[in-house]
Design a protein around this motif. Structure first.
Motif, PDB file in Angstrom:
ATOM      1  N   ASN A  86       0.866  -1.167   0.000  1.00 37.51           N
ATOM      2  CA  ASN A  86       0.000   0.000   0.000  1.00 37.51           C
ATOM      3  C   ASN A  86       0.910   1.226   0.000  1.00 37.51           C
ATOM      4  O   ASN A  86       1.506   1.548   1.020  1.00 37.51           O
ATOM      5  CB  ASN A  86      -0.906   0.005   1.227  1.00 37.51           C
ATOM      6  N   ILE A  87       1.017   1.864  -1.144  1.00 37.96           N
ATOM      7  CA  ILE A  87       1.879   3.039  -1.273  1.00 37.96           C
ATOM      8  C   ILE A  87       1.057   4.293  -1.591  1.00 37.96           C
ATOM      9  O   ILE A  87       1.522   5.200  -2.271  1.00 37.96           O
ATOM     10  CB  ILE A  87       2.985   2.821  -2.317  1.00 37.96           C
ATOM     11  N   GLU A  88      -0.160   4.318  -1.072  1.00 36.95           N
ATOM     12  CA  GLU A  88      -1.033   5.461  -1.332  1.00 36.95           C
ATOM     13  C   GLU A  88      -0.418   6.769  -0.837  1.00 36.95           C
ATOM     14  O   GLU A  88      -0.572   7.813  -1.478  1.00 36.95           O
ATOM     15  CB  GLU A  88      -2.410   5.246  -0.714  1.00 36.95           C
ATOM     16  N   ASP A  89       0.297   6.724   0.292  1.00 39.81           N
ATOM     17  CA  ASP A  89       0.933   7.947   0.794  1.00 39.81           C
ATOM     18  C   ASP A  89       2.008   8.434  -0.178  1.00 39.81           C
ATOM     19  O   ASP A  89       2.117   9.640  -0.435  1.00 39.81           O
ATOM     20  CB  ASP A  89       1.494   7.748   2.201  1.00 39.81           C
ATOM     21  N   LEU A  90       2.763   7.530  -0.774  1.00 37.82           N
ATOM     22  CA  LEU A  90       3.762   7.922  -1.769  1.00 37.82           C
ATOM     23  C   LEU A  90       3.094   8.538  -2.990  1.00 37.82           C
ATOM     24  O   LEU A  90       3.564   9.548  -3.521  1.00 37.82           O
ATOM     25  CB  LEU A  90       4.610   6.719  -2.181  1.00 37.82           C
ATOM     26  N   LYS A  91       2.009   7.956  -3.424  1.00 39.39           N
ATOM     27  CA  LYS A  91       1.280   8.506  -4.568  1.00 39.39           C
ATOM     28  C   LYS A  91       0.816   9.932  -4.271  1.00 39.39           C
ATOM     29  O   LYS A  91       0.893  10.821  -5.134  1.00 39.39           O
ATOM     30  CB  LYS A  91       0.071   7.634  -4.914  1.00 39.39           C
ATOM     31  N   GLN A  96       1.279  15.794  -5.045  1.00 36.76           N
ATOM     32  CA  GLN A  96       1.487  17.123  -4.459  1.00 36.76           C
ATOM     33  C   GLN A  96       2.764  17.754  -5.008  1.00 36.76           C
ATOM     34  O   GLN A  96       2.806  18.954  -5.267  1.00 36.76           O
ATOM     35  CB  GLN A  96       1.528  17.031  -2.926  1.00 36.76           C
ATOM     36  N   ASN A  97       3.802  16.943  -5.211  1.00 34.03           N
ATOM     37  CA  ASN A  97       5.041  17.438  -5.810  1.00 34.03           C
ATOM     38  C   ASN A  97       4.773  17.980  -7.215  1.00 34.03           C
ATOM     39  O   ASN A  97       5.239  19.065  -7.568  1.00 34.03           O
ATOM     40  CB  ASN A  97       6.082  16.318  -5.867  1.00 34.03           C
ATOM     41  N   LEU A  98       4.010  17.231  -7.984  1.00 34.00           N
ATOM     42  CA  LEU A  98       3.662  17.661  -9.341  1.00 34.00           C
ATOM     43  C   LEU A  98       2.872  18.962  -9.318  1.00 34.00           C
ATOM     44  O   LEU A  98       3.180  19.911 -10.049  1.00 34.00           O
ATOM     45  CB  LEU A  98       2.871  16.564 -10.053  1.00 34.00           C
ATOM     46  N   LYS A  99       1.870  19.020  -8.460  1.00 27.57           N
ATOM     47  CA  LYS A  99       1.027  20.214  -8.360  1.00 27.57           C
ATOM     48  C   LYS A  99       1.847  21.447  -7.984  1.00 27.57           C
ATOM     49  O   LYS A  99       1.763  22.489  -8.650  1.00 27.57           O
ATOM     50  CB  LYS A  99      -0.078  19.987  -7.320  1.00 27.57           C
ATOM     51  N   LEU A 100       2.652  21.329  -6.941  1.00 27.39           N
ATOM     52  CA  LEU A 100       3.452  22.469  -6.495  1.00 27.39           C
ATOM     53  C   LEU A 100       4.496  22.868  -7.533  1.00 27.39           C
ATOM     54  O   LEU A 100       4.756  24.059  -7.736  1.00 27.39           O
ATOM     55  CB  LEU A 100       4.116  22.174  -5.151  1.00 27.39           C
ATOM     56  N   SER A 101       5.087  21.879  -8.193  1.00 25.52           N
ATOM     57  CA  SER A 101       6.091  22.168  -9.217  1.00 25.52           C
ATOM     58  C   SER A 101       5.481  22.920 -10.399  1.00 25.52           C
ATOM     59  O   SER A 101       6.084  23.857 -10.922  1.00 25.52           O
ATOM     60  CB  SER A 101       6.745  20.870  -9.703  1.00 25.52           C
ATOM     61  N   ILE A 102       4.294  22.519 -10.806  1.00 26.88           N
ATOM     62  CA  ILE A 102       3.610  23.202 -11.913  1.00 26.88           C
ATOM     63  C   ILE A 102       3.255  24.633 -11.505  1.00 26.88           C
ATOM     64  O   ILE A 102       3.481  25.575 -12.268  1.00 26.88           O
ATOM     65  CB  ILE A 102       2.360  22.423 -12.359  1.00 26.88           C
ATOM     66  N   LEU A 103       2.698  24.775 -10.309  1.00 28.56           N
ATOM     67  CA  LEU A 103       2.352  26.119  -9.829  1.00 28.56           C
ATOM     68  C   LEU A 103       3.585  27.016  -9.779  1.00 28.56           C
ATOM     69  O   LEU A 103       3.534  28.187 -10.181  1.00 28.56           O
ATOM     70  CB  LEU A 103       1.690  26.050  -8.450  1.00 28.56           C
ATOM     71  N   LYS A 104       4.690  26.485  -9.315  1.00 32.05           N
ATOM     72  CA  LYS A 104       5.941  27.252  -9.226  1.00 32.05           C
ATOM     73  C   LYS A 104       6.403  27.679 -10.612  1.00 32.05           C
ATOM     74  O   LYS A 104       6.782  28.840 -10.824  1.00 32.05           O
ATOM     75  CB  LYS A 104       7.014  26.408  -8.543  1.00 32.05           C
ATOM     76  N   GLU A 105       6.363  26.767 -11.573  1.00 27.98           N
ATOM     77  CA  GLU A 105       6.775  27.088 -12.940  1.00 27.98           C
ATOM     78  C   GLU A 105       5.852  28.116 -13.588  1.00 27.98           C
ATOM     79  O   GLU A 105       6.277  28.867 -14.466  1.00 27.98           O
ATOM     80  CB  GLU A 105       6.846  25.821 -13.800  1.00 27.98           C
ATOM     81  N   MET A 106       4.606  28.157 -13.143  1.00 26.29           N
ATOM     82  CA  MET A 106       3.652  29.133 -13.678  1.00 26.29           C
ATOM     83  C   MET A 106       3.781  30.487 -12.985  1.00 26.29           C
ATOM     84  O   MET A 106       3.024  31.407 -13.275  1.00 26.29           O
ATOM     85  CB  MET A 106       2.226  28.596 -13.534  1.00 26.29           C
ATOM     86  N   GLY A 107       4.732  30.592 -12.041  1.00 29.69           N
ATOM     87  CA  GLY A 107       4.968  31.858 -11.375  1.00 29.69           C
ATOM     88  C   GLY A 107       4.159  32.067 -10.110  1.00 29.69           C
ATOM     89  O   GLY A 107       4.198  33.152  -9.528  1.00 29.69           O
ATOM     90  N   GLN A 117      10.162  19.350   1.652  1.00 22.55           N
ATOM     91  CA  GLN A 117       9.816  18.217   2.513  1.00 22.55           C
ATOM     92  C   GLN A 117       9.177  17.083   1.711  1.00 22.55           C
ATOM     93  O   GLN A 117       9.489  15.912   1.917  1.00 22.55           O
ATOM     94  CB  GLN A 117       8.874  18.658   3.640  1.00 22.55           C
ATOM     95  N   ILE A 118       8.299  17.421   0.788  1.00 19.32           N
ATOM     96  CA  ILE A 118       7.650  16.409  -0.055  1.00 19.32           C
ATOM     97  C   ILE A 118       8.687  15.668  -0.888  1.00 19.32           C
ATOM     98  O   ILE A 118       8.667  14.437  -0.976  1.00 19.32           O
ATOM     99  CB  ILE A 118       6.574  17.048  -0.957  1.00 19.32           C
ATOM    100  N   ARG A 119       9.617  16.411  -1.471  1.00 20.60           N
ATOM    101  CA  ARG A 119      10.657  15.773  -2.285  1.00 20.60           C
ATOM    102  C   ARG A 119      11.561  14.889  -1.428  1.00 20.60           C
ATOM    103  O   ARG A 119      12.003  13.833  -1.868  1.00 20.60           O
ATOM    104  CB  ARG A 119      11.457  16.833  -3.031  1.00 20.60           C
ATOM    105  N   HIS A 120      11.819  15.302  -0.221  1.00 19.09           N
ATOM    106  CA  HIS A 120      12.594  14.485   0.716  1.00 19.09           C
ATOM    107  C   HIS A 120      11.831  13.192   1.018  1.00 19.09           C
ATOM    108  O   HIS A 120      12.409  12.099   1.024  1.00 19.09           O
ATOM    109  CB  HIS A 120      12.870  15.267   2.001  1.00 19.09           C
ATOM    110  N   ASN A 121      10.528  13.306   1.276  1.00 19.35           N
ATOM    111  CA  ASN A 121       9.702  12.127   1.563  1.00 19.35           C
ATOM    112  C   ASN A 121       9.710  11.138   0.398  1.00 19.35           C
ATOM    113  O   ASN A 121       9.743   9.929   0.605  1.00 19.35           O
ATOM    114  CB  ASN A 121       8.271  12.533   1.886  1.00 19.35           C
ATOM    115  N   ILE A 122       9.680  11.663  -0.816  1.00 20.19           N
ATOM    116  CA  ILE A 122       9.701  10.804  -2.002  1.00 20.19           C
ATOM    117  C   ILE A 122      11.076  10.136  -2.143  1.00 20.19           C
ATOM    118  O   ILE A 122      11.170   8.930  -2.350  1.00 20.19           O
ATOM    119  CB  ILE A 122       9.359  11.604  -3.281  1.00 20.19           C
TER     120      ILE A 122
END
Length: 128
Positions: A86-91, A96-107, A117-122
């Motif tokens: 069960n790796i639902e927490d990793l998913k 969340q990493n994808l969402k934040l990364s996209i938002l950051k790239e969009m300014g 912290q999320i990237r560390h967890n991954i």
């Protein structure tokens, strides 16, 4: 009657998923592109690296499932009865990493500490 006629792409994916879950109790593979999605779907996987280069390429899944070698196979050191993970927490971390990364790239302003912290967890995720 054809199982696929009139089905949307998503409906077909759901059917594939059900067929895989019903028919597959264990996947034994040397292919990362097979091991990763099966693990994500909760199918137990035995991943056997062909050589050292493969082991290095499999770093993305290290910590999630054991990575065995041909030497492990020859010497009977492989657990062919792995549990479904069960790796639902990793998913969720990955989404969340994808969402934040996209938002950051969009300014957009994001919480950089949260992203770190999320990237560390991954990166240091351990499922076994």
């Amino acid at each position: 009657m054809d199982l696929w006629i009139g089905k949307t792409y998503i409906e077909k994916l759901r059917i594939y998923y059900k067929l895989i879950k019903i028919r597959q109790k264990l996947i034994v593979t040397s292919a990362l592109h097979c091991a990763a999605p099966c693990t994500a779907m909760g199918i137990p996987v035995v991943l056997i690296a062909k050589n050292q280069e493969n082991i290095n390429r499999f770093s993305a899944i290290k910590g999630i499932i054991p990575i065995y070698t041909y030497d492990d196979l020859k010497n009977n050191r492989i657990n062919f009865n792995p549990k479904s993970l069960n790796i639902e927490d990793l998913k969720q971390y990955m989404l969340q990493n994808l969402k934040l990364s996209i938002l950051k790239e969009m300014g957009e302003k994001i919480d950089e500490n949260e992203l770190t912290q999320i990237r560390h967890n991954i990166q240091y995720y351990k499922a076994y």
